[in-house]
Design a protein around this motif. Sequence first.
Motif, PDB file in Angstrom:
ATOM      1  N   GLY A  85       0.830  -1.200   0.000  1.00 12.13           N
ATOM      2  CA  GLY A  85       0.000   0.000   0.000  1.00 12.13           C
ATOM      3  C   GLY A  85       0.859   1.243   0.000  1.00 12.13           C
ATOM      4  O   GLY A  85       2.064   1.200  -0.295  1.00 12.13           O
ATOM      5  N   GLU A  86       0.221   2.347   0.371  1.00 10.61           N
ATOM      6  CA  GLU A  86       0.895   3.645   0.255  1.00 10.61           C
ATOM      7  C   GLU A  86       1.634   4.028   1.549  1.00 10.61           C
ATOM      8  O   GLU A  86       2.854   4.144   1.564  1.00 10.61           O
ATOM      9  CB  GLU A  86      -0.203   4.651  -0.082  1.00 10.61           C
ATOM     10  CG  GLU A  86       0.217   6.056  -0.232  1.00 10.61           C
ATOM     11  CD  GLU A  86      -1.013   6.922  -0.563  1.00 10.61           C
ATOM     12  OE1 GLU A  86      -1.933   6.455  -1.276  1.00 10.61           O
ATOM     13  OE2 GLU A  86      -1.052   8.062  -0.082  1.00 10.61           O
ATOM     14  N   ALA A  87       0.868   4.186   2.609  1.00 10.64           N
ATOM     15  CA  ALA A  87       1.451   4.644   3.873  1.00 10.64           C
ATOM     16  C   ALA A  87       0.436   4.389   4.979  1.00 10.64           C
ATOM     17  O   ALA A  87      -0.768   4.310   4.723  1.00 10.64           O
ATOM     18  CB  ALA A  87       1.758   6.133   3.805  1.00 10.64           C
ATOM     19  N   PRO A  88       0.911   4.268   6.221  1.00 10.04           N
ATOM     20  CA  PRO A  88      -0.035   4.063   7.326  1.00 10.04           C
ATOM     21  C   PRO A  88      -0.983   5.247   7.478  1.00 10.04           C
ATOM     22  O   PRO A  88      -0.616   6.388   7.193  1.00 10.04           O
ATOM     23  CB  PRO A  88       0.867   3.967   8.558  1.00 10.04           C
ATOM     24  CG  PRO A  88       2.262   3.811   8.053  1.00 10.04           C
ATOM     25  CD  PRO A  88       2.306   4.328   6.666  1.00 10.04           C
ATOM     26  N   GLY A  89      -2.194   4.956   7.930  1.00 12.79           N
ATOM     27  CA  GLY A  89      -3.140   6.000   8.309  1.00 12.79           C
ATOM     28  C   GLY A  89      -3.205   6.088   9.830  1.00 12.79           C
ATOM     29  O   GLY A  89      -2.336   5.529  10.525  1.00 12.79           O
ATOM     30  N   GLU A  92      -3.370   2.672  11.715  1.00 19.41           N
ATOM     31  CA  GLU A  92      -2.112   1.930  11.588  1.00 19.41           C
ATOM     32  C   GLU A  92      -1.034   2.580  12.458  1.00 19.41           C
ATOM     33  O   GLU A  92      -0.255   1.894  13.125  1.00 19.41           O
ATOM     34  CB  GLU A  92      -1.662   1.901  10.120  1.00 19.41           C
ATOM     35  CG  GLU A  92      -2.545   1.055   9.214  1.00 19.41           C
ATOM     36  CD  GLU A  92      -3.877   1.696   8.828  1.00 19.41           C
ATOM     37  OE1 GLU A  92      -3.968   2.953   8.911  1.00 19.41           O
ATOM     38  OE2 GLU A  92      -4.817   0.972   8.438  1.00 19.41           O
ATOM     39  N   PRO A  98      -0.060  -2.729   9.642  1.00 18.27           N
ATOM     40  CA  PRO A  98      -0.581  -2.225   8.368  1.00 18.27           C
ATOM     41  C   PRO A  98      -2.033  -2.604   8.142  1.00 18.27           C
ATOM     42  O   PRO A  98      -2.488  -3.671   8.583  1.00 18.27           O
ATOM     43  CB  PRO A  98       0.303  -2.932   7.329  1.00 18.27           C
ATOM     44  CG  PRO A  98       0.666  -4.233   7.973  1.00 18.27           C
ATOM     45  CD  PRO A  98       0.782  -3.929   9.449  1.00 18.27           C
ATOM     46  N   PHE A  99      -2.752  -1.759   7.466  1.00 21.01           N
ATOM     47  CA  PHE A  99      -4.119  -2.059   7.002  1.00 21.01           C
ATOM     48  C   PHE A  99      -5.007  -2.642   8.106  1.00 21.01           C
ATOM     49  O   PHE A  99      -5.490  -3.777   7.993  1.00 21.01           O
ATOM     50  CB  PHE A  99      -4.068  -2.991   5.776  1.00 21.01           C
ATOM     51  CG  PHE A  99      -3.721  -2.268   4.502  1.00 21.01           C
ATOM     52  CD1 PHE A  99      -4.708  -1.682   3.734  1.00 21.01           C
ATOM     53  CD2 PHE A  99      -2.397  -2.143   4.080  1.00 21.01           C
ATOM     54  CE1 PHE A  99      -4.400  -0.997   2.563  1.00 21.01           C
ATOM     55  CE2 PHE A  99      -2.081  -1.451   2.909  1.00 21.01           C
ATOM     56  CZ  PHE A  99      -3.085  -0.885   2.155  1.00 21.01           C
ATOM     57  N   HIS A 205      -6.515   0.864  -4.803  1.00 19.59           N
ATOM     58  CA  HIS A 205      -6.334   0.848  -3.348  1.00 19.59           C
ATOM     59  C   HIS A 205      -7.711   0.652  -2.709  1.00 19.59           C
ATOM     60  O   HIS A 205      -8.712   1.185  -3.212  1.00 19.59           O
ATOM     61  CB  HIS A 205      -5.712   2.171  -2.905  1.00 19.59           C
ATOM     62  CG  HIS A 205      -5.166   2.138  -1.514  1.00 19.59           C
ATOM     63  ND1 HIS A 205      -5.966   1.979  -0.412  1.00 19.59           N
ATOM     64  CD2 HIS A 205      -3.892   2.229  -1.043  1.00 19.59           C
ATOM     65  CE1 HIS A 205      -5.208   1.984   0.674  1.00 19.59           C
ATOM     66  NE2 HIS A 205      -3.949   2.125   0.322  1.00 19.59           N
TER      67      HIS A 205
HETATM   68  N1  URA Z   1      -3.590   2.625   3.582  1.00 18.80           N
HETATM   69  C1  URA Z   1      -2.340   2.239   3.223  1.00 18.80           C
HETATM   70  O1  URA Z   1      -1.880   2.524   2.127  1.00 18.80           O
HETATM   71  N2  URA Z   1      -1.636   1.531   4.091  1.00 18.80           N
HETATM   72  C2  URA Z   1      -2.105   1.166   5.264  1.00 18.80           C
HETATM   73  O2  URA Z   1      -1.381   0.494   5.998  1.00 18.80           O
HETATM   74  C3  URA Z   1      -3.408   1.555   5.599  1.00 18.80           C
HETATM   75  C4  URA Z   1      -4.132   2.295   4.756  1.00 18.80           C
END
Ligand code: URA
Length: 242
Positions: A85-89, A92, A98-99, A205
């Motif tokens: 994915g892109e990055a933690p929200g 997270e 993650p996710f 995504h």
């Molecule tokens: N979106 C992401 O790209 N990564 C995550 O870990 C959570 C949401």
Amino acid sequence: MDIKKVVRQHAEMEQFFTGGFAIKGKTPTSEPPKQEDNMTAAEKAADLERIAEEVSQCRKCSLGSLRTNTVPGEGNPNARIMFVGEAPGADEDAQGRPFVGRAGRLLDKVIAACGLKRSDVFIGNILKCRPPENRDPAAEEIISCLPYLQRQIEIINPEIIVALGAHAARTLLDNTKSIGQLRGQFHEYYAGLGRPPIKLMATYHTAYLLRNYSQQNRQRVWEDMKKVLAELGLPIPEHGKK
Ligand code: URA
């Protein structure tokens, strides 16, 4: 500046200088790194843990001082499929996993629809720390952080990477195309000098899917995942819903 090129050159240089060359006048004090395919799951897990430990100390970019927790990624060290994915929200960042928020629950459903469990796959991100207000990753953050993911991919050596969304797909494929152009077909991720490329499927995504929850978009993600399952020779569940 071509970020991907800089990152690639940096990673190749790092690999060149650490890939088993003894420093002049010294004898190597440790074994050269093993090829991933010869590593046991326990050895891979230990290497991934070392990366997670490094990530936890990382201050290479300004996100290091803003995070609650780093989110190095988690899952099966021998995974055949690696989701990126892109990055933690916010969720997270709070949990260090993650996710795990809304987009994560939808990813869990996608994984289950494939007849798989979360523990079968590895789930990571381009960035290991949350950007404030969930803004897009900045170029210098990607440059600092990508080598961690590149090393994770090297260790896990998955058969297929599923890039979730434009940021993951563009970064890993070193291009600037839209997710609409990239999704639905296999691309090649170059894992380093002398290594065979890894197949990469780009798809939407799950956060995008939540915002645009149409039958057509869900069907597109399912079509993409069916291609992944077929490529791996895995059964395609009839009930597959995304
Ligand atoms: N979106 C992401 O790209 N990564 C995550 O870990 C959570 C949401």
